[in-house]
Design a protein around this motif. Structure first.
Motif, mmCIF file in Angstrom:
data_model
loop_
_atom_site.group_PDB
_atom_site.id
_atom_site.type_symbol
_atom_site.label_atom_id
_atom_site.label_comp_id
_atom_site.label_asym_id
_atom_site.label_seq_id
_atom_site.Cartn_x
_atom_site.Cartn_y
_atom_site.Cartn_z
ATOM 1 N N ILE A 87 0.840 -1.198 0.000
ATOM 2 C CA ILE A 87 0.000 0.000 0.000
ATOM 3 C C ILE A 87 0.877 1.250 0.000
ATOM 4 C CG2 ILE A 87 -1.741 1.301 1.304
ATOM 5 C CD1 ILE A 87 -2.743 -1.459 2.327
ATOM 6 N N ALA A 88 1.966 1.191 0.793
ATOM 7 C CA ALA A 88 2.893 2.334 0.817
ATOM 8 C C ALA A 88 3.489 2.555 -0.569
ATOM 9 C CB ALA A 88 3.998 2.086 1.839
ATOM 10 N N LEU A 89 3.820 1.474 -1.248
ATOM 11 C CA LEU A 89 4.460 1.616 -2.553
ATOM 12 C C LEU A 89 3.493 2.155 -3.607
ATOM 13 C CD1 LEU A 89 6.714 -1.553 -2.583
ATOM 14 C CD2 LEU A 89 7.454 0.820 -2.502
ATOM 15 N N SER A 91 0.989 4.033 -3.051
ATOM 16 C CA SER A 91 0.559 5.400 -2.741
ATOM 17 C C SER A 91 1.741 6.343 -2.588
ATOM 18 C CB SER A 91 -0.255 5.408 -1.448
ATOM 19 O OG SER A 91 0.565 5.059 -0.360
ATOM 20 N N GLN A 92 2.938 5.901 -2.919
ATOM 21 C CA GLN A 92 4.167 6.673 -2.685
ATOM 22 C C GLN A 92 4.246 7.083 -1.226
ATOM 23 O OE1 GLN A 92 3.300 9.786 -5.816
ATOM 24 N NE2 GLN A 92 5.450 9.372 -6.240
ATOM 25 N N SER A 93 3.916 6.168 -0.335
ATOM 26 C CA SER A 93 3.910 6.449 1.102
ATOM 27 C C SER A 93 2.975 7.574 1.478
ATOM 28 C CB SER A 93 5.321 6.781 1.613
ATOM 29 O OG SER A 93 5.982 5.602 1.932
ATOM 30 N N SER A 94 1.975 7.810 0.682
ATOM 31 C CA SER A 94 1.087 8.942 0.944
ATOM 32 C C SER A 94 -0.357 8.475 0.878
ATOM 33 C CB SER A 94 1.324 10.048 -0.076
ATOM 34 O OG SER A 94 2.701 10.278 -0.212
ATOM 35 N N PHE A 95 -0.724 7.691 1.875
ATOM 36 C CA PHE A 95 -2.075 7.142 1.917
ATOM 37 C C PHE A 95 -3.108 8.264 1.946
ATOM 38 C CE2 PHE A 95 -5.628 5.014 4.125
ATOM 39 C CZ PHE A 95 -5.754 3.907 3.312
ATOM 40 N N TYR A 96 -2.750 9.356 2.626
ATOM 41 C CA TYR A 96 -3.682 10.479 2.772
ATOM 42 C C TYR A 96 -4.052 11.104 1.423
ATOM 43 C CZ TYR A 96 0.677 12.969 2.163
ATOM 44 O OH TYR A 96 1.866 13.398 1.670
ATOM 45 N N ALA A 97 -3.185 10.881 0.423
ATOM 46 C CA ALA A 97 -3.440 11.506 -0.875
ATOM 47 C C ALA A 97 -4.397 10.670 -1.719
ATOM 48 C CB ALA A 97 -2.120 11.715 -1.613
ATOM 49 N N GLU A 99 -7.511 9.858 -1.018
ATOM 50 C CA GLU A 99 -8.893 9.981 -0.567
ATOM 51 C C GLU A 99 -9.928 9.732 -1.675
ATOM 52 O OE1 GLU A 99 -9.943 13.542 2.072
ATOM 53 O OE2 GLU A 99 -8.552 12.255 3.140
#
Lengths: 338, 171
Positions: A87-89, A91-97, A99
């Motif tokens: 999931i980190a990969l 989302s580029q470590s940006s899960f918040y992005a 949405e």
């Protein structure tokens, strides 16, 4: 001629594998070229085996990293930490992005591939807003197959009036309706020498599946004269494109909502040709549905293309001419030349 | 000869005093810089939903030495293709930053804690992290500021006076 965009595994290494941490990365790279050509999905579920859908059959990864038919050997079990890492990969470590993507349930990757999510839904006043605690990921590999519309498009041209018929592509899931639509859009846009000159196409790509836009730029070849409205609801998108880009043909995927119908009428009155797809196994089934049934009964679509998986995804069963009262197949395309 | 020796001792001790004072002043400055940068990052996350690598890239340009080392190192660990998570990349960043910074162990521990779950929860949760670290860094900053006000001059004077005392003793 049906050709795969890339025969080798370079695209796979560049577009898919970077989203997998070790050891999954090297294990998944062991897939044979033959299997890779048929790889449709990679399914990751927490505390369960990693499944690969290859040509409609399931394989799984074993503990020692082999890809074998599901049900044999000891499968590798996906643990939470590894899933988190994937999931980190993606989302580029940006899960918040993510949405918006989580609200839609999927994310489009570079190359037009997509990852579907399932987990705990977050609701806001009864509307799905996003998800947390993701437990399932599904990598659906996009295959840009060009050439499958070569035989179909000539059946959809109204030669005397030099326009394209309103066309509905009916297909069960996974039978290649999006692939056919994409290739039709490309051909309608580019033209076929001697048959069709090419025209302006507006593509409303609500689910980013047709053009496979990554950050707004189409990753798939959708033609020289195609304007893509990515991620927009179909009903609004069709109207917007009609006003802003003056297309001659509008293409949309997966019709079926009530508001789609209203926009569709608008298109028909504006003199724009509509090419659309819909889920369904046959016409009988469609006739039963509230919205689509109306369109079928009123013979809004002048051509209906029926797809199946009989000879693999993308089998064109029939192209029907709905103009006469008894619908007749126009499978032999020489027959409909002027 | 004795005079030259005395001068050498005096200048050395003065320099040491000044350096110690400067170090004391550097800490609140760097803490403040961190707070500003984190606020910038928070804005990027909250309003822009900017992915971390991109936001860190902006911070590298926006920030100042030595804090920029933290952003630079985190970014390069995140983007080097080894597939590190933000949390791990952040640890690398802190490691390199600690060598260049004038921060205490407590300051660094607060920063390290911030890395846990960085980027990997929804926006709402991320914002809570930012709020929390701002509060922590805020109180550390005021402590550091008090220390600086109290001791910066003292170190400087101590440098000079200590030098003089040593000279007298040796005389």
């Amino acid at each position: 001629m049906t050709t795969l965009k890339t025969k080798d595994r370079e695209w796979y290494r560049q577009e898919i594998l970077p989203y997998f941490p070790e050891p999954l990365k090297s294990w998944l790279d062991r897939i044979t070229v033959q299997d890779l050509a048929q790889l449709e999905e990679i399914r990751l579920r927490i505390h369960r085996p990693v499944l690969l859908q290859i040509g409609g059959k399931n394989s799984w990864l074993t503990e020692d990293g082999k890809i074998i038919p599901a049900g044999s050997g000891i499968p590798f079990i996906l643990e939470q930490a590894l899933l988190q890492k994937i999931i980190a990969l993606i989302s580029q470590s940006s899960f918040y992005a993510l949405e918006t993507e989580l609200g839609q349930g999927y994310l489009t990757l570079k190359g037009g591939h997509r990852v579907g999510f399932a987990g705990e839904a977050l609701l806001e006043q009864g509307v799905l807003r996003g998800m947390k605690h993701l437990s399932s990921l599904n990598f659906r590999l996009a295959r840009e197959i060009t050439g499958i519309a070569d035989k179909v498009l000539p059946l959809l041209i109204d030669y005397p009036n030099q326009r394209i018929y309103h066309t509905l592509i009916v297909s069960p899931p996974g039978a290649g309706k999006t692939t056919l639509l994409r290739d039709l859009v490309r051909l309608v846009s580019n033209g076929i020498p001697g048959l069709w000159p090419g025209t302006k196409v507006g593509l409303v790509d609500e689910r980013s599946e047709i053009a496979g836009c990554f950050q707004g730029i189409p990753q798939n070849d959708v033609g020289l004269q195609t304007d893509v409205l990515d991620g927009c609801p179909k009903a609004q998108g069709m109207l917007l494109l009609l006003r802003s880009m003056s297309p001659k043909v509008i293409a949309v995927d997966e019709l079926g909502k009530e508001e789609d119908a209203a926009s569709l009428w608008e298109m028909l009155h504006a003199g724009v040709t509509v090419i659309a797809t819909v889920h369904g196994h046959n016409l009988e089934e469609l006739r039963q549905r509230p919205i689509m049934g109306e369109f079928i009964k009123n013979r809004i679509f002048q051509r209906v293309v029926l797809l199946s998986r009989r000879q693999g995804p993308g089998t064109v069963e029939q192209v029907l001419d709905t103009v006469p009262s008894v619908w007749k197949p126009v499978n032999r395309w020489e027959g409909c030349l002027p | 000869m004795k005079l030259i020796g005395a001068l050498l001792i005096l200048s050395a001790s003065t320099a040491m005093g000044i350096l110690a004072g400067r170090r004391l002043a550097a800490r609140p400055r760097q803490l403040q810089r961190l707070r500003n940068d984190l606020m910038y990052l928070e804005t990027e996350i909250n309003y822009g939903a900017t992915p971390l690598p991109e936001a860190l890239g902006k911070l590298v340009k926006y920030s100042q030495w030595p804090v920029t080392v933290l952003w630079q190192e985190t970014l390069s660990s995140l983007a080097n293709g080894e597939g590190l998570m933000a949390e791990e990349a952040w640890r690398h960043g802190i490691h390199s930053f600690a060598e260049k910074a004038d921060l205490t162990k407590t300051d660094l521990a607060v920063l390290r804690d911030f890395g846990t779950g960085l980027g990997m929860t929804n926006r709402h949760e991320q914002l809570k992290k930012f709020k929390f670290i701002q509060e922590q860094l805020g109180s550390l900053h005021s402590q550091a500021e008090v220390l600086r006000a109290r001791h910066e001059r003292m170190w400087r004077t101590m440098g000079i006076l200590g030098g003089i005392a040593l000279i007298i003793l040796l005389y």
